[in-house]
Scaffold this motif. Structure first.
Motif, PDB file in Angstrom:
ATOM      1  N   LEU A 124     -42.532  23.138   3.229  1.00 28.71           N
ATOM      2  CA  LEU A 124     -41.532  22.971   2.173  1.00 28.71           C
ATOM      3  C   LEU A 124     -40.691  21.723   2.416  1.00 28.71           C
ATOM      4  N   PHE A 125     -40.128  21.593   3.618  1.00 24.90           N
ATOM      5  CA  PHE A 125     -39.311  20.435   3.958  1.00 24.90           C
ATOM      6  C   PHE A 125     -40.179  19.196   4.166  1.00 24.90           C
ATOM      7  N   THR A 126     -41.349  19.388   4.743  1.00 25.51           N
ATOM      8  CA  THR A 126     -42.278  18.275   4.960  1.00 25.51           C
ATOM      9  C   THR A 126     -42.546  17.549   3.648  1.00 25.51           C
ATOM     10  N   ASN A 127     -42.751  18.309   2.616  1.00 23.69           N
ATOM     11  CA  ASN A 127     -43.054  17.744   1.300  1.00 23.69           C
ATOM     12  C   ASN A 127     -41.879  16.952   0.739  1.00 23.69           C
ATOM     13  N   ILE A 128     -40.669  17.296   1.172  1.00 21.33           N
ATOM     14  CA  ILE A 128     -39.471  16.592   0.702  1.00 21.33           C
ATOM     15  C   ILE A 128     -39.326  15.244   1.401  1.00 21.33           C
ATOM     16  N   TYR A 129     -39.317  15.262   2.750  1.00 19.51           N
ATOM     17  CA  TYR A 129     -39.005  14.011   3.450  1.00 19.51           C
ATOM     18  C   TYR A 129     -40.168  13.021   3.484  1.00 19.51           C
ATOM     19  N   THR A 130     -41.402  13.493   3.413  1.00 26.01           N
ATOM     20  CA  THR A 130     -42.533  12.547   3.437  1.00 26.01           C
ATOM     21  C   THR A 130     -42.632  11.733   2.153  1.00 26.01           C
ATOM     22  N   LYS A 131     -41.941  12.148   1.117  1.00 27.40           N
ATOM     23  CA  LYS A 131     -41.900  11.366  -0.117  1.00 27.40           C
ATOM     24  C   LYS A 131     -40.826  10.289  -0.063  1.00 27.40           C
ATOM     25  N   GLU A 132     -39.942  10.399   0.940  1.00 26.28           N
ATOM     26  CA  GLU A 132     -38.810   9.487   1.032  1.00 26.28           C
ATOM     27  C   GLU A 132     -38.942   8.474   2.169  1.00 26.28           C
ATOM     28  N   ILE A 133     -39.467   8.913   3.303  1.00 27.03           N
ATOM     29  CA  ILE A 133     -39.500   8.030   4.462  1.00 27.03           C
ATOM     30  C   ILE A 133     -40.884   7.398   4.633  1.00 27.03           C
ATOM     31  N   LYS A 134     -40.913   6.265   5.329  1.00 23.93           N
ATOM     32  CA  LYS A 134     -42.160   5.606   5.672  1.00 23.93           C
ATOM     33  C   LYS A 134     -42.458   5.876   7.145  1.00 23.93           C
TER      34      LYS A 134
END
Length: 238
Positions: free
Chosen positions: A52-62
């Protein structure tokens, strides 16, 4: 750490019901964006759950390489990652990371001081650690009525422990009162997120009625209140 057998039961329902955890994850990433902490080589997430959280931050960070950890692989998103299985307090990790990140997990840790020692060892100089967890006001209604709940570490204790090895970039405490239309929906919420010991308790009809009636004191004109007490921390390794 979070018991495997508990999460197995709720994994299929978790993403649709963990709205507070989703909000916490989004807010943590927003804080990171504000400090321009969005570019890393090796990222390590502790307690990834379903992703759930993985899907959030992997769209934002490189990032170059993503490592995910939990007691078992429950990840339900289609991205490239390396999985490190096991209880974060018990496993040995030989890698070094530029970012260690975690959302709504550290409240399950038995010895947070030892975990911070481990995080210091697996990070490089100037690496970032960003996480959320919960404080003592969390679900206080349940503890008041049933006398069960986690032993949450308080906000100042987190800051004191972190200051021993890290430079605190952000420390934030919040309180959210979530409103439910009835007490049955609160119990369903626990059942599908596994956030408290309530879902493991065997209830007689008498126990159930007691809880329903006792919860009336937490009702207002909008519905029945359930309190969440999230902490947000972003630190740099000294």
């Amino acid at each position: 750490m979070y018991p495997e057998n508990r999460f197995v039961k709720v994994a299929d329902f978790y993403n649709d019901n963990a709205f507070i955890q989703r909000r916490m994850g989004e807010e943590l990433v927003s804080y990171m964006r504000g400090f321009d902490l969005l570019n890393f080589d090796k990222v390590f997430e502790i307690g990834c759950g379903t992703g759930l959280f993985t899907n959030i931050y992997t769209k934002e960070i490189k990032y170059q390489v993503l490592y995910l950890n939990d007691v078992k692989n429950f990840v339900k998103i289609n991205i490239a990652y390396k999985f490190i299985a096991g209880d974060i307090e018990k496993i040995t990790i030989d890698e070094q990371f530029n970012l260690v990140i975690s959302n709504a997990v550290f409240q399950w840790i038995n010895n947070i001081s030892e975990l911070f020692d481990k995080l210091h060892k697996i990070t490089n100089k100037s690496s970032t650690i960003a996480f959320t967890t919960f404080g003592p006001k969390n679900l206080y209604q349940i503890k008041d009525i049933l006398g069960i709940g986690l032993d949450y570490l308080d906000y100042e204790s987190y800051k004191k422990l972190l200051n021993e090895k890290f430079k605190i970039i952000l420390a934030e405490e919040k309180v959210y009162d979530v409103v439910f239309p009835n007490v049955k929906d609160i119990l369903k919420h626990f059942k599908y997120t596994g956030v408290n010991g309530v879902e493991r308790t065997r209830w007689s009809k008498r126990d159930y009625n007691f809880f329903i009636n006792a919860y009336e004191k937490y009702k207002n004109s909008y519905g029945y209140l359930l309190t969440y007490n999230p902490f947000y921390f972003i630190v740099k390794r000294r």
